[in-house]
Write a protein that holds these residues in place. Sequence first.
Motif, PDB file in Angstrom:
ATOM      1  N   UNK A 315       0.835  -1.202   0.000  1.00 32.89           N
ATOM      2  CA  UNK A 315       0.000   0.000   0.000  1.00 32.89           C
ATOM      3  C   UNK A 315       0.868   1.250   0.000  1.00 32.89           C
ATOM      4  N   UNK A 316       1.910   1.232   0.817  1.00 27.40           N
ATOM      5  CA  UNK A 316       2.845   2.368   0.876  1.00 27.40           C
ATOM      6  C   UNK A 316       3.412   2.660  -0.510  1.00 27.40           C
ATOM      7  N   UNK A 317       3.876   1.625  -1.177  1.00 29.14           N
ATOM      8  CA  UNK A 317       4.465   1.798  -2.507  1.00 29.14           C
ATOM      9  C   UNK A 317       3.448   2.375  -3.493  1.00 29.14           C
ATOM     10  N   UNK A 318       2.229   1.852  -3.488  1.00 29.34           N
ATOM     11  CA  UNK A 318       1.209   2.318  -4.427  1.00 29.34           C
ATOM     12  C   UNK A 318       0.802   3.760  -4.143  1.00 29.34           C
ATOM     13  N   UNK A 319       0.716   4.133  -2.880  1.00 30.94           N
ATOM     14  CA  UNK A 319       0.358   5.520  -2.542  1.00 30.94           C
ATOM     15  C   UNK A 319       1.436   6.483  -3.021  1.00 30.94           C
ATOM     16  N   UNK A 320       2.692   6.145  -2.760  1.00 32.86           N
ATOM     17  CA  UNK A 320       3.796   7.013  -3.184  1.00 32.86           C
ATOM     18  C   UNK A 320       3.848   7.111  -4.702  1.00 32.86           C
ATOM     19  N   UNK A 321       3.687   5.989  -5.383  1.00 30.08           N
ATOM     20  CA  UNK A 321       3.719   6.006  -6.853  1.00 30.08           C
ATOM     21  C   UNK A 321       2.515   6.743  -7.434  1.00 30.08           C
ATOM     22  N   UNK A 322       1.371   6.723  -6.720  1.00 28.57           N
ATOM     23  CA  UNK A 322       0.203   7.476  -7.168  1.00 28.57           C
ATOM     24  C   UNK A 322       0.477   8.982  -7.135  1.00 28.57           C
ATOM     25  N   UNK A 323       1.415   9.396  -6.283  1.00 28.76           N
ATOM     26  CA  UNK A 323       1.858  10.802  -6.227  1.00 28.76           C
ATOM     27  C   UNK A 323       2.961  11.097  -7.248  1.00 28.76           C
ATOM     28  N   UNK A 324       3.307  10.080  -8.074  1.00 30.22           N
ATOM     29  CA  UNK A 324       4.424  10.191  -9.027  1.00 30.22           C
ATOM     30  C   UNK A 324       5.751  10.433  -8.310  1.00 30.22           C
ATOM     31  N   UNK A 325       5.900   9.804  -7.160  1.00 32.42           N
ATOM     32  CA  UNK A 325       7.127   9.916  -6.372  1.00 32.42           C
ATOM     33  C   UNK A 325       7.769   8.540  -6.257  1.00 32.42           C
ATOM     34  N   UNK A 326       8.921   8.474  -5.586  1.00 31.02           N
ATOM     35  CA  UNK A 326       9.681   7.227  -5.474  1.00 31.02           C
ATOM     36  C   UNK A 326       9.854   6.838  -4.011  1.00 31.02           C
ATOM     37  N   UNK A 327       9.906   5.534  -3.771  1.00 27.64           N
ATOM     38  CA  UNK A 327      10.191   5.020  -2.429  1.00 27.64           C
ATOM     39  C   UNK A 327      11.432   4.132  -2.502  1.00 27.64           C
ATOM     40  N   UNK A 328      12.261   4.184  -1.470  1.00 26.58           N
ATOM     41  CA  UNK A 328      13.529   3.452  -1.453  1.00 26.58           C
ATOM     42  C   UNK A 328      13.645   2.685  -0.139  1.00 26.58           C
ATOM     43  N   UNK A 329      14.448   1.626  -0.172  1.00 26.23           N
ATOM     44  CA  UNK A 329      14.732   0.878   1.051  1.00 26.23           C
ATOM     45  C   UNK A 329      16.200   0.478   1.059  1.00 26.23           C
ATOM     46  N   UNK A 330      16.819   0.655   2.202  1.00 30.92           N
ATOM     47  CA  UNK A 330      18.185   0.197   2.438  1.00 30.92           C
ATOM     48  C   UNK A 330      18.206  -0.524   3.766  1.00 30.92           C
ATOM     49  N   UNK A 331      18.924  -1.624   3.823  1.00 27.24           N
ATOM     50  CA  UNK A 331      18.935  -2.390   5.062  1.00 27.24           C
ATOM     51  C   UNK A 331      20.199  -3.219   5.188  1.00 27.24           C
ATOM     52  N   UNK A 332      20.688  -3.310   6.406  1.00 30.45           N
ATOM     53  CA  UNK A 332      21.786  -4.207   6.757  1.00 30.45           C
ATOM     54  C   UNK A 332      21.249  -5.191   7.782  1.00 30.45           C
TER      55      UNK A 332
END
Length: 347
Positions: A315-332
């Motif tokens: 849902x987070x990804x779809x909401x951000x993309x609906x705003x024409x924006x990008x979401x990123x993830x980094x993890x160790x």
Amino acid sequence: MQQKFKKSYKFAIKTSLYITIFTTLLTSVFLFGFYKVNLLYLIVFFLVTYLFSFMVIQYRVERFIYKRVKKIYDDLTLLESTSITKGTITTDMQTLTEEIDRFARDKKIEIESLKVREQYRREFLGNVSHELKTPLFTVQGYILTLLDGAMDDENLREKYLERASKGIERLGYIVKDLDMITKLEVGDLSLNIEVFDIVELIKGVFEMFEMKAAKKKITLTFDRDYPNPIFVKADKERIQQVLANLIVNSIKYGQEKGTTELSVENLIKNKVIVRVTDNGEGIEKKHLSRLFERFYRVDKSGSRKEGGSGLGLSIVKHIIEAHNERIYVESDFGVGSEFSFTLEKAK
């Protein structure tokens, strides 16, 4: 595919020339051996033989190739036969070969894509059935127990009804989240774009989950003081949902006495980036590419104990993309994770 192959006479020209030279030489030897023939006759013979050979070869080869290429397209269904009849099939085999190679590559890519989609479909259906089955069986078990006689015990009745209610509530979350993702994907969920202070919104989300964080002694904090508001242009309710999902996840998978840190930074002139960083258990690299898939869980057993619909990050990804924006993830893994997304800065 293009309607016509490139017109080419190379094959007919060369073949006709070879046939004409051979025929003329053979004829000249015979004629000069027995008759005295004028050179002009040989030149005329050469030209006539060449033109006749060229026309026959060009026409016959075109028809020969046309029939077989048409059959290839009919058999492989790479192209409708009606479209190929509109073009002219010539002796240009290089063009034909390039076209067939291109179609073969496209078909291979299409088949591979279909295999990936089929695998995703199977996993998705399996995940949906599992997510729905668990609360359904839970509710069914409690209701059957009550019907078998536990209803007479007032304390037991109240406890089982409360647990059944939680199961129904979870089912409601799953259906609601699935409905939202579907609307986001098809563009039916309209966004109410407005200007608001993202710092103030984050503070409000902190207040919503401070008790949940306190149970694990996790501190919700900013990376620094933000004395001035930072105005962004987005759907305030949806961005609140994004922040809520990310913060709940950081609490859910965070370590005892850990920290969830929020920061808002200028990215470029008209963009800001919001970062949600925790020092929890982290995510292995093999899971990162699939993290935003529906129902995908890193820890199949532990994550289900924590509850939730399994659709939060999707849902987070779809909401951000609906705003024409990008979401990123980094993890160790073993160190922590950082989720970040961009927003348009208000002018």
